[in-house]
Design an enzyme around this catalytic site. Sequence first.
Site, PDB file in Angstrom:
ATOM      1  CG  HIS A 121     -26.817 -22.184 -17.169  1.00 40.04           C
ATOM      2  ND1 HIS A 121     -27.504 -23.613 -16.520  1.00 40.04           N
ATOM      3  CD2 HIS A 121     -25.857 -22.420 -18.076  1.00 40.04           C
ATOM      4  CE1 HIS A 121     -26.465 -24.552 -17.039  1.00 40.04           C
ATOM      5  NE2 HIS A 121     -25.628 -23.711 -18.352  1.00 40.04           N
TER       6      HIS A 121
ATOM      7  CE  LYS B 187     -34.505 -22.954  -3.825  1.00 39.59           C
ATOM      8  NZ  LYS B 187     -35.022 -23.333  -5.189  1.00 39.59           N
ATOM      9  NE  ARG B 188     -24.708 -18.326  -3.945  1.00 37.27           N
ATOM     10  CZ  ARG B 188     -23.878 -18.539  -4.136  1.00 37.27           C
ATOM     11  NH1 ARG B 188     -22.787 -18.928  -5.144  1.00 37.27           N
ATOM     12  NH2 ARG B 188     -23.776 -16.460  -3.739  1.00 37.27           N
TER      13      ARG B 188
ATOM     14  CE  LYS C 237     -30.892 -19.013  -6.672  1.00 34.62           C
ATOM     15  NZ  LYS C 237     -31.540 -20.486  -7.539  1.00 34.62           N
TER      16      LYS C 237
ATOM     17  CB  THR D  95     -31.130 -29.005 -10.915  1.00 33.73           C
ATOM     18  OG1 THR D  95     -30.462 -28.104 -10.281  1.00 33.73           O
ATOM     19  CG2 THR D  95     -31.203 -28.769 -12.152  1.00 33.73           C
TER      20      THR D  95
ATOM     21  CE  LYS E 185     -29.263 -31.721  -7.771  1.00 33.35           C
ATOM     22  NZ  LYS E 185     -28.679 -30.420  -7.286  1.00 33.35           N
TER      23      LYS E 185
HETATM   24  C1  26V Z   1     -22.342 -15.658 -12.920  1.00 31.87           C
HETATM   25  C2  26V Z   1     -21.669 -15.083 -12.448  1.00 31.87           C
HETATM   26  C3  26V Z   1     -21.420 -13.637 -12.616  1.00 31.87           C
HETATM   27  C4  26V Z   1     -19.501 -13.133 -12.392  1.00 31.87           C
HETATM   28  C5  26V Z   1     -19.479 -14.066 -10.948  1.00 31.87           C
HETATM   29  C6  26V Z   1     -19.540 -15.686 -11.513  1.00 31.87           C
HETATM   30  C7  26V Z   1     -20.784 -16.543 -11.525  1.00 31.87           C
HETATM   31  C8  26V Z   1     -20.897 -17.500 -11.253  1.00 31.87           C
HETATM   32  C9  26V Z   1     -22.718 -18.071 -12.284  1.00 31.87           C
HETATM   33  C10 26V Z   1     -23.376 -16.637 -12.620  1.00 31.87           C
HETATM   34  C11 26V Z   1     -24.184 -17.246 -13.669  1.00 31.87           C
HETATM   35  C12 26V Z   1     -24.667 -18.171 -12.574  1.00 31.87           C
HETATM   36  C13 26V Z   1     -26.337 -18.851 -13.255  1.00 31.87           C
HETATM   37  C14 26V Z   1     -26.662 -20.229 -12.706  1.00 31.87           C
HETATM   38  O1  26V Z   1     -25.981 -20.382 -12.147  1.00 31.87           O
HETATM   39  N1  26V Z   1     -27.982 -20.793 -13.137  1.00 31.87           N
HETATM   40  C15 26V Z   1     -28.615 -21.575 -12.521  1.00 31.87           C
HETATM   41  O2  26V Z   1     -28.425 -23.004 -13.658  1.00 31.87           O
HETATM   42  C16 26V Z   1     -28.939 -24.212 -13.244  1.00 31.87           C
HETATM   43  C17 26V Z   1     -28.561 -24.875 -14.630  1.00 31.87           C
HETATM   44  O3  26V Z   1     -28.982 -24.993 -15.440  1.00 31.87           O
HETATM   45  C18 26V Z   1     -30.529 -23.607 -13.359  1.00 31.87           C
HETATM   46  O4  26V Z   1     -30.920 -24.478 -12.080  1.00 31.87           O
HETATM   47  C19 26V Z   1     -30.828 -22.377 -12.228  1.00 31.87           C
HETATM   48  O5  26V Z   1     -32.520 -22.657 -12.180  1.00 31.87           O
HETATM   49  C20 26V Z   1     -30.008 -21.322 -12.843  1.00 31.87           C
HETATM   50  O6  26V Z   1     -30.828 -20.423 -11.611  1.00 31.87           O
END
Ligand code: 26V
Length: 831
Positions: free
Chosen positions: A381, A571-572, A577, A679, A683
């Site tokens: 992701h 968004k975050r 972004k 995503t 929406k």
């Molecule tokens: C990384 C970490 C690192 C450790 C702490 C907790 C944590 C939680 C999540 C992540 C990775 C996040 C990756 C993510 O959210 N990617 C998003 O995924 C979406 C669904 O595929 C996508 O639409 C977004 O573009 C993408 O940023």
Amino acid sequence: MARDFGPAAGTHQTGPTIRGAPLATSPAALPVADANPLADAILETLVHRIGKDQRAARPHDWLAATILTVRNDIIEKWMTSTREAHAKGAKRVYYLSLEFLIGRLLRDALANLGQTHDIAGALKSLGVDLAVIEEIEPDAALGNGGLGRLAACFMESLASLDLPAYGYGIRYVNGMFRQRLDDGFQVELPENWLQHGNPWEFERRESAYFVGFGGEVIGTDTGHVHWKVGEAVEAMAVDTPMVGWRGKRVNTLRLWTARALDPIRLDRFNEGDFTGALSGQLRAETLTRVLYPNDSTAAGQELRLRQEYFFSSASIQDIVRRHVQYFGDIRTLPDKAAIQLNDTHPAVSVAELMRLLIDFHEFGFDEAWDITKRTFGYTNHTLLPEALESWPLPLFERLLPRHMQLVYAINAKLLREARAAGSDETAIKAISLIDEGGERRVRMANLAFAGSHSVNGVAALHTDLMKQTVFADLHKLYPDRINNKTNGITPRRWLQQCNPGLTSLIREAIGDAFCDDTEKLDALAAHADDAAFQQKFAAVKRDNKVALAKHLKDLIGLRVDPDAMFDVQIKRIHEYKRQLLNIVETVALYDQIRSHPERDWVPRVKLFAGKAASSYHNAKLIIKLAGDVARRVNADPAVGDLLKVAFVPNYNVSLAEKIIPAADLSEQISTAGMEASGTGNMKFAMNGALTIGTLDGANVEIRDHVGAENIVIFGMTADEVAAKRAGGYNPREAIEASPELGQALAAIASGVFSPDDPDRYKGLMGGLYDGDWFMLAADFDSYAAAQRTVDRRWSNRSDWNSATIRNVARVGWFSSDRTIREYAKDIWGVL
Ligand code: 26V
């Protein structure tokens, strides 16, 4: 809102508040549920399950009673679904994810069961407003952002497509933090979503597993290895039903909660050491207490690795136990179970399955590896290097000594295959599960890649970049493994439930086939240029904007004009972004409006919302800047209603459901190559907003579907970004070439928006001059020009309406039903 709650108007004195004084109603005035069996059932539940008299019931009691009543119906379907899958010997899908951002469930469950009308009627006869109790259901915020919300949409689509599936994750006691703004600064508060209990969940005390940590691995006389664990906790399953569209199927979301094996150490207790007596319980409970609130920086902390192994081990044990119980022979696991790894967070599952196969089922390494690879699939992701997980080898070895051995064995096999295929030493270094550059680390993405038969990206561009960058050498070695599965969203939550007005209008125009097949929305294109339909479409949007305007007034005290363009970026908060690009352009626009008040400006309301990781300094500063700009602009009589800016606090799923239907313009402006998919972009388009965006993530495919004339694209492509970086990008040149940009940056840096602390943004602005990794300056002019294109299109309202109607019509492909069908056919072999 609270006034709507309770007995019919006039039957009680002052309405109870949401926090809930009991209904102060005289017994004679209690509404009587006449001949409404559903109302009887809710009352019966209220009395016998909640233990509350109708008169004493508070809003949360009614909510719980309603959920428990609806749940009865769901349980029947749940059991039928499970029984049928069992009888058919069906292959099951297991979606392993550390995040499930499911939000509220009541409205979703009722709509999918087709019971909204009946339950609303039953509650009304009891003097209770369904809309009001829906609003007090807490958001299950068990996720950070896109990855977690995708898992939630997938669970809904799996059930809607009648596919037997389980989601596996962690039942965090505290999900995503609540965001408060103190003087515009983000403050993180614990989210206590379980404070009123959770009527959706079922504790499965019988489904519990030991999960071990630490200790040592010893060889035995028989040549076997034995992992003598240093510490063990118990994982207990807590199940939540996931209801599919039209109640076709109910699947299970199984979340693990940690408990101490020995809840109290009596020896310590008897010695008077009360803290020590309970320390094991505390240590165990800490495991499932909090969600790591970071989505962009890999968490190096030991607790995070413990969480990952805890939920992976419990899930794999559960899957293996179920398989052996139903099918007898573990060799057939890949034929009956497809396990999907949602990012690398559950990647240690690969080593865990190997451990169970080798140490308990007595397979040789090669056979175990074959079973493992055929069972797992891995979804990536993000390509952001800082988000790619790797664990210091000493930590990994100390916590999981047996898994460390298996990682070495897997690596040896992998590198043998690479050498045999002719990989050179540079490639070998990149392929290895161990990063040897500097402190040795275990690379979770390489482990997930090696242990899976399928590795997918989440949008076409992202998948191409995976092949070219992070996984280039692994891709060369296994050229058939990487595939693309473009993300999707569930149209039930993101169109039907959040936008009932638009849903009715569409139904009126093209019938309701789109409710079962989102791509049937394309019939709407025939109405795109019909003036009468455009009027109705615009009226629905305006109603949604009026509702949002009221919400904003209540929430942050800002009055906005519903006839202005609602321009939204939610968004975050992350530099890639580029919320900062949007804010800087807002400042430039503000400057222009002040300098040329005579021009025909398009009135805009700029809305921002999103959470920043607590340790992410620049992201938090960007939140503060949005608030500072808002304060100055909103108070300036020179701009009046031409420009309003707001940062809406505590972004979550429920807030998104209110904002998206009211948006006119959707900001999807990441630096090309950095947003894996997005995503939110889908929406907004589905709810009739126009997108302003870069050719990044799924924006590229959205443009292909809605047509280049119905989306406003600007900026560099991913290739151009890469080339510019490689050629030595000089942001100063870009800034000097754009007076508008230069002035805006100078104004921010000089403290125009922060008179209380003029230097507040010096560093942030300096970063743009000195590096500008996210290429804000390089894209600024193109973005500003695109915004003026947006203005022109808004001024021709029939063109605007036609373009946004076409967006709704053509975005049906981005349903998560389509995405799940692709996973089911290409990866899981269940369709
Ligand atoms: C990384 C970490 C690192 C450790 C702490 C907790 C944590 C939680 C999540 C992540 C990775 C996040 C990756 C993510 O959210 N990617 C998003 O995924 C979406 C669904 O595929 C996508 O639409 C977004 O573009 C993408 O940023």
